[in-house]
Design an enzyme around this catalytic site. Structure first.
Site, mmCIF file in Angstrom:
data_model
loop_
_atom_site.group_PDB
_atom_site.id
_atom_site.type_symbol
_atom_site.label_atom_id
_atom_site.label_comp_id
_atom_site.label_asym_id
_atom_site.label_seq_id
_atom_site.Cartn_x
_atom_site.Cartn_y
_atom_site.Cartn_z
ATOM 1 N N HIS A 1 3.561 -28.520 9.854
ATOM 2 C CA HIS A 1 4.917 -29.064 9.666
ATOM 3 C C HIS A 1 5.091 -30.469 10.251
ATOM 4 O O HIS A 1 5.562 -31.380 9.582
ATOM 5 C CB HIS A 1 5.953 -28.137 10.310
ATOM 6 C CG HIS A 1 5.846 -26.710 9.881
ATOM 7 N ND1 HIS A 1 5.653 -26.357 8.572
ATOM 8 C CD2 HIS A 1 5.913 -25.545 10.573
ATOM 9 C CE1 HIS A 1 5.598 -25.043 8.484
ATOM 10 N NE2 HIS A 1 5.748 -24.530 9.681
ATOM 11 N N GLU B 1 12.692 -24.481 18.910
ATOM 12 C CA GLU B 1 13.169 -23.127 18.631
ATOM 13 C C GLU B 1 13.729 -22.524 19.910
ATOM 14 O O GLU B 1 13.210 -22.805 20.996
ATOM 15 C CB GLU B 1 12.015 -22.248 18.147
ATOM 16 C CG GLU B 1 11.408 -22.695 16.846
ATOM 17 C CD GLU B 1 10.242 -21.792 16.467
ATOM 18 O OE1 GLU B 1 10.447 -20.870 15.674
ATOM 19 O OE2 GLU B 1 9.133 -22.003 17.001
ATOM 20 N N LYS C 1 12.611 -28.740 2.348
ATOM 21 C CA LYS C 1 13.955 -28.929 2.905
ATOM 22 C C LYS C 1 14.607 -30.169 2.311
ATOM 23 O O LYS C 1 13.960 -31.170 2.072
ATOM 24 C CB LYS C 1 13.879 -29.040 4.437
ATOM 25 C CG LYS C 1 13.583 -27.704 5.098
ATOM 26 C CD LYS C 1 13.543 -27.834 6.597
ATOM 27 C CE LYS C 1 13.265 -26.492 7.245
ATOM 28 N NZ LYS C 1 14.399 -25.578 7.179
ATOM 29 N N LYS D 1 0.869 -20.557 5.343
ATOM 30 C CA LYS D 1 0.136 -20.740 6.598
ATOM 31 C C LYS D 1 -0.008 -19.369 7.267
ATOM 32 O O LYS D 1 0.804 -18.494 6.982
ATOM 33 C CB LYS D 1 0.865 -21.716 7.501
ATOM 34 C CG LYS D 1 2.129 -21.129 8.149
ATOM 35 C CD LYS D 1 2.676 -22.027 9.221
ATOM 36 C CE LYS D 1 3.734 -21.282 10.000
ATOM 37 N NZ LYS D 1 4.414 -22.043 10.991
ATOM 38 N N HIS E 1 6.888 -24.954 4.113
ATOM 39 C CA HIS E 1 8.284 -24.871 3.678
ATOM 40 C C HIS E 1 9.133 -26.024 4.228
ATOM 41 O O HIS E 1 10.201 -26.306 3.706
ATOM 42 C CB HIS E 1 8.896 -23.508 4.029
ATOM 43 C CG HIS E 1 9.117 -23.289 5.478
ATOM 44 N ND1 HIS E 1 8.157 -22.778 6.301
ATOM 45 C CD2 HIS E 1 10.181 -23.524 6.257
ATOM 46 C CE1 HIS E 1 8.632 -22.714 7.518
ATOM 47 N NE2 HIS E 1 9.863 -23.154 7.533
ATOM 48 N N ASP F 1 -3.997 -1.067 -2.829
ATOM 49 C CA ASP F 1 -4.634 -1.538 -1.598
ATOM 50 C C ASP F 1 -5.545 -2.697 -2.002
ATOM 51 O O ASP F 1 -6.535 -2.495 -2.713
ATOM 52 C CB ASP F 1 -5.437 -0.408 -0.943
ATOM 53 C CG ASP F 1 -6.032 -0.869 0.389
ATOM 54 O OD1 ASP F 1 -6.084 -2.099 0.626
ATOM 55 O OD2 ASP F 1 -6.431 -0.002 1.177
ATOM 56 N N LEU F 2 -5.202 -3.869 -1.541
ATOM 57 C CA LEU F 2 -5.927 -5.060 -1.993
ATOM 58 C C LEU F 2 -7.385 -5.042 -1.572
ATOM 59 O O LEU F 2 -8.235 -5.673 -2.193
ATOM 60 C CB LEU F 2 -5.238 -6.326 -1.450
ATOM 61 C CG LEU F 2 -3.784 -6.489 -1.893
ATOM 62 C CD1 LEU F 2 -3.123 -7.655 -1.170
ATOM 63 C CD2 LEU F 2 -3.703 -6.686 -3.398
ATOM 64 N N ARG G 1 0.798 -1.238 0.000
ATOM 65 C CA ARG G 1 0.000 0.000 0.000
ATOM 66 C C ARG G 1 0.822 1.275 0.000
ATOM 67 O O ARG G 1 0.331 2.339 -0.361
ATOM 68 C CB ARG G 1 -0.933 0.016 1.218
ATOM 69 C CG ARG G 1 -2.095 -0.938 1.088
ATOM 70 C CD ARG G 1 -2.808 -1.109 2.386
ATOM 71 N NE ARG G 1 -1.910 -1.643 3.402
ATOM 72 C CZ ARG G 1 -2.287 -2.018 4.612
ATOM 73 N NH1 ARG G 1 -3.543 -1.897 4.969
ATOM 74 N NH2 ARG G 1 -1.415 -2.511 5.469
ATOM 75 N N ASP H 1 0.252 -23.718 15.111
ATOM 76 C CA ASP H 1 1.334 -23.074 14.369
ATOM 77 C C ASP H 1 2.322 -24.097 13.804
ATOM 78 O O ASP H 1 2.902 -23.873 12.745
ATOM 79 C CB ASP H 1 2.071 -22.108 15.317
ATOM 80 C CG ASP H 1 2.990 -21.159 14.573
ATOM 81 O OD1 ASP H 1 2.555 -20.638 13.519
ATOM 82 O OD2 ASP H 1 4.130 -20.937 15.027
HETATM 83 P P1 NAP Z 1 4.208 -8.521 7.122
HETATM 84 O O1 NAP Z 1 5.658 -8.323 7.377
HETATM 85 O O2 NAP Z 1 3.227 -7.864 8.028
HETATM 86 O O3 NAP Z 1 3.939 -8.037 5.625
HETATM 87 C C1 NAP Z 1 2.653 -7.905 5.084
HETATM 88 C C2 NAP Z 1 2.766 -7.328 3.697
HETATM 89 O O4 NAP Z 1 1.465 -7.198 3.150
HETATM 90 C C3 NAP Z 1 3.402 -5.960 3.629
HETATM 91 O O5 NAP Z 1 4.109 -5.840 2.429
HETATM 92 C C4 NAP Z 1 2.182 -5.041 3.636
HETATM 93 O O6 NAP Z 1 2.550 -3.786 3.096
HETATM 94 C C5 NAP Z 1 1.257 -5.834 2.731
HETATM 95 N N1 NAP Z 1 -0.171 -5.532 2.918
HETATM 96 C C6 NAP Z 1 -0.889 -5.653 4.071
HETATM 97 N N2 NAP Z 1 -2.170 -5.284 3.848
HETATM 98 C C7 NAP Z 1 -2.248 -4.929 2.534
HETATM 99 C C8 NAP Z 1 -3.302 -4.475 1.707
HETATM 100 N N3 NAP Z 1 -4.551 -4.265 2.176
HETATM 101 N N4 NAP Z 1 -3.029 -4.218 0.423
HETATM 102 C C9 NAP Z 1 -1.786 -4.404 -0.083
HETATM 103 N N5 NAP Z 1 -0.757 -4.847 0.662
HETATM 104 C C10 NAP Z 1 -0.977 -5.108 1.950
HETATM 105 O O7 NAP Z 1 3.832 -10.076 7.105
HETATM 106 P P2 NAP Z 1 4.764 -11.311 6.713
HETATM 107 O O8 NAP Z 1 5.514 -11.755 7.909
HETATM 108 O O9 NAP Z 1 5.533 -10.978 5.477
HETATM 109 O O10 NAP Z 1 3.690 -12.438 6.438
HETATM 110 C C11 NAP Z 1 2.824 -12.436 5.326
HETATM 111 C C12 NAP Z 1 1.961 -13.707 5.377
HETATM 112 O O11 NAP Z 1 2.792 -14.853 5.317
HETATM 113 C C13 NAP Z 1 1.167 -13.850 6.668
HETATM 114 O O12 NAP Z 1 -0.038 -14.489 6.400
HETATM 115 C C14 NAP Z 1 2.047 -14.740 7.526
HETATM 116 O O13 NAP Z 1 1.314 -15.447 8.496
HETATM 117 C C15 NAP Z 1 2.615 -15.669 6.477
HETATM 118 N N6 NAP Z 1 3.904 -16.252 6.835
HETATM 119 C C16 NAP Z 1 4.991 -15.473 7.094
HETATM 120 C C17 NAP Z 1 6.216 -16.051 7.395
HETATM 121 C C18 NAP Z 1 7.444 -15.222 7.655
HETATM 122 O O14 NAP Z 1 8.537 -15.807 7.740
HETATM 123 N N7 NAP Z 1 7.337 -13.929 7.759
HETATM 124 C C19 NAP Z 1 6.324 -17.450 7.460
HETATM 125 C C20 NAP Z 1 5.201 -18.231 7.214
HETATM 126 C C21 NAP Z 1 4.001 -17.619 6.902
HETATM 127 P P3 NAP Z 1 1.744 -2.417 3.466
HETATM 128 O O15 NAP Z 1 1.392 -2.503 4.907
HETATM 129 O O16 NAP Z 1 2.694 -1.332 3.097
HETATM 130 O O17 NAP Z 1 0.565 -2.455 2.581
#
Ligand code: NAP
Length: 504
Positions: free
Chosen positions: A253, A229, A195, A161, A191, A106-107, A63, A248
């Site tokens: 996993h 962990e 591995k 997830k 993921h 904005d999605l 966004r 979680d």
């Molecule tokens: P994050 O750091 O909070 O990032 C979320 C992303 O989505 C940001 O780029 C945010 O950018 C964008 N976003 C949020 N609302 C939006 C909207 N309405 N329109 C457009 N863009 C939007 O989250 P994350 O850790 O990357 O995780 C993302 C997903 O993957 C989650 O469901 C999480 O549970 C899953 N996941 C993450 C990991 C990990 O290692 N991080 C591992 C497994 C699963 P803006 O706020 O600027 O829009």
């Protein structure tokens, strides 16, 4: 026994990294933690290896307002460490960054979608939509992709997830995706399945004559699967508190790993043959309900202690309030079929444990009779164990009884035959996301979960949570930096077994 790897270095590898067809990858959430820490480094490595060809496009969506160049600066920073570690890193970085562009969208709002759609509908090529955003946006994005004509024959969608917080919410997500995508277009990432060791499990079981005849209750005493962990929940406390260790880690996993250990030999490596075999395992799991949850499960929550070499607060302090959410689970599962009758599968996972390690330990049965005598009676022989380490150092170790070299009697010792991937095959270990992203582009769903697998996993998990809720028992406390509550030790020791420790 030498600890050196027993692999043929002269044999040519079966399969190698082939270039991917040109593709468009749209990362919804392209500025988030997942994109910056996992997806973009993985893509960069594939580019470095020549797998991503010119003409491919990677479009990041979020966004915030920023130009393509501002986004590239951010990615350059995120990749700094990766680039520095690679001999040709700097040389090829600009080429990789040139594939990237950024679009503000904005999605949740329809406004920007027509322009975005116009940019994409260029060619008939593989187009991947990676939903690196919260699951609350999955249905919204799926509907808009459909409404703007962005879903074609070669379109794929990738979801991370959490796929729901119970069976019902997972079904709602799957329904929303299923309304606009065919199941063959949906890639549900776990993921762990990407591995190296996890794939090597399949190679070991079905690529060697040695293991499969022994792979059954007659020869295997029990199986342990641990994902430990050292970190706590830190900044993610609010998210984690709605989830907990069972949802979680175990629902996805650990159960996936259990399936790969326990599944019947599939007819082929085709995605559906593998997934059919895993599904049968999930359906054969003995239900854990209010009747037996107290005997078969332990839930814990960490208190203040020491981890990662420093004093750390307890879960409730990190969260800022008391909570009934578990940060540790140990449980005893059973696969009710001919192959596994009577063989327990002990699963355990937790935060703030003494080390970061994930492994599968297959313990074979004792020899039926010991012929070795040390003068004081028959020598106790340790059972053979096959240890598959997923992290930190991916590799496989087979524990064997062996003679201690030299004169002085026939003395025996339990020694590891180590097959360390890093040592045996050299070079860098690719991250799971590198393989998984390539598989999405190639259209190979083998390492992704099918809808019925997700459903079956929830059908086993939901009654466990219901039993915990009905029991009204708080999770058992454990000190940060220890292996969970003492009840987790009792869970396995009651059966005359112990949790595997490094060193045999
Ligand atoms: P994050 O750091 O909070 O990032 C979320 C992303 O989505 C940001 O780029 C945010 O950018 C964008 N976003 C949020 N609302 C939006 C909207 N309405 N329109 C457009 N863009 C939007 O989250 P994350 O850790 O990357 O995780 C993302 C997903 O993957 C989650 O469901 C999480 O549970 C899953 N996941 C993450 C990991 C990990 O290692 N991080 C591992 C497994 C699963 P803006 O706020 O600027 O829009």
């Amino acid at each position: 026994m030498s600890a050196s790897p027993q692999v043929s270095r002269s044999a040519s590898p079966v399969g190698h990294a082939a270039a991917l067809p040109p593709f468009d990858l749209v990362i919804f959430g392209g500025t988030g933690d997942l994109a910056m820490r996992k997806l973009l480094p993985a893509l960069f490595h594939r580019y470095l290896d020549g797998q991503i060809v010119e003409g491919s496009r990677i479009v990041a969506i979020a966004r915030d307002a920023r130009s393509d160049d501002e986004y590239r600066v951010r990615v350059r920073e995120a990749l700094a460490k990766v680039v520095a570690e690679e001999p040709r890193g700097i040389e090829v970085l600009d080429g990789f960054l040139a594939l990237l562009s950024y679009r503000r969208l904005d999605l949740g709002d329809d406004a920007g979608w027509p322009d975005f759609a116009a940019e994409l509908t260029v060619e008939d090529r593989v187009r991947v939509f990676y939903l690196a955003v919260g699951p609350d946006l999955f249905a919204v994005v799926a509907d808009r992709l459909h409404a703007h004509g962005l879903i074609g024959q070669h379109t794929r969608v990738v979801v991370e997830k959490p796929l729901g917080h119970d069976g019902r919410s997972a079904n709602a997500i799957n329904d929303a995706l299923g309304r606009v995508f065919d199941e063959t277009q949906i890639y549900r990432i776990d993921h762990y399945l990407g591995k190296e060791t996890v794939q090597n499990l399949t190679a070991l079981r079905f690529g060697n004559a040695l293991f499969e005849p022994l792979w059954k209750a007659e020869h295997i005493d029990h199986v342990q699967i641990t994902a430990a962990e050292t970190v706590g929940v830190e900044g993610r406390a609010a998210y984690y508190d709605r989830s907990g260790a069972l949802r979680d880690m175990v629902q996805n996993h650990l159960l996936q790993l259990l399936c790969l250990v326990a599944m019947e030999p599939p007819a082929s490596l085709s995605a559906d043959d593998i997934r059919d075999a895993k599904l049968k395992v999930l359906r054969a799991l003995r239900p854990i309900t209010a009747d037996n949850a107290a005997q078969l499960t332990v839930r814990g929550q960490y208190r203040a202690g020491a981890a990662e070499g420093r004093a750390v607060p307890g879960y409730a302090e990190e969260l800022g309030s008391s909570s009934e959410t578990e940060t540790f689970v140990a449980l005893k599962a059973e696969v009710r079929n001919w192959r596994w009758a009577g063989v327990p599968f002990y699963l355990r996972t937790g935060k703030r444990l003494p080390e970061r390690s994930s492994e599968i330990v297959v313990t074979f049965r004792q020899v039926p009779h010991s012929i070795f005598d040390d003068g004081e009676g028959s020598v106790r022989l340790a059972p053979n164990k096959l240890v598959l380490r997923l992290q930190p150092d991916e590799g496989v170790t087979l524990w064997l009884m062996n003679k201690v070299p030299g004169p002085g009697g026939l003395r025996l010792r339990h020694v590891p035959m180590d097959l360390s991937f890093a040592e045996a095959f050299g070079g860098r270990q690719a991250d799971a996301y590198e393989r998984l992203l390539g598989d999405v582009v190639r259209g190979n769903q083998m390492l992704f979960m099918r809808r019925d697998e997700v459903e079956a996993a929830w059908q086993w998990i939901d009654p466990i949570r219901a039993a915990w809720q009905a029991a009204h028992e708080a999770p058992k406390p454990y000190t940060a930096g220890t292996w969970g509550p003492s009840a987790a030790v009792a869970l396995i020791e009651r059966d005359g077994r112990t949790w595997h420790e490094e060193g045999g």
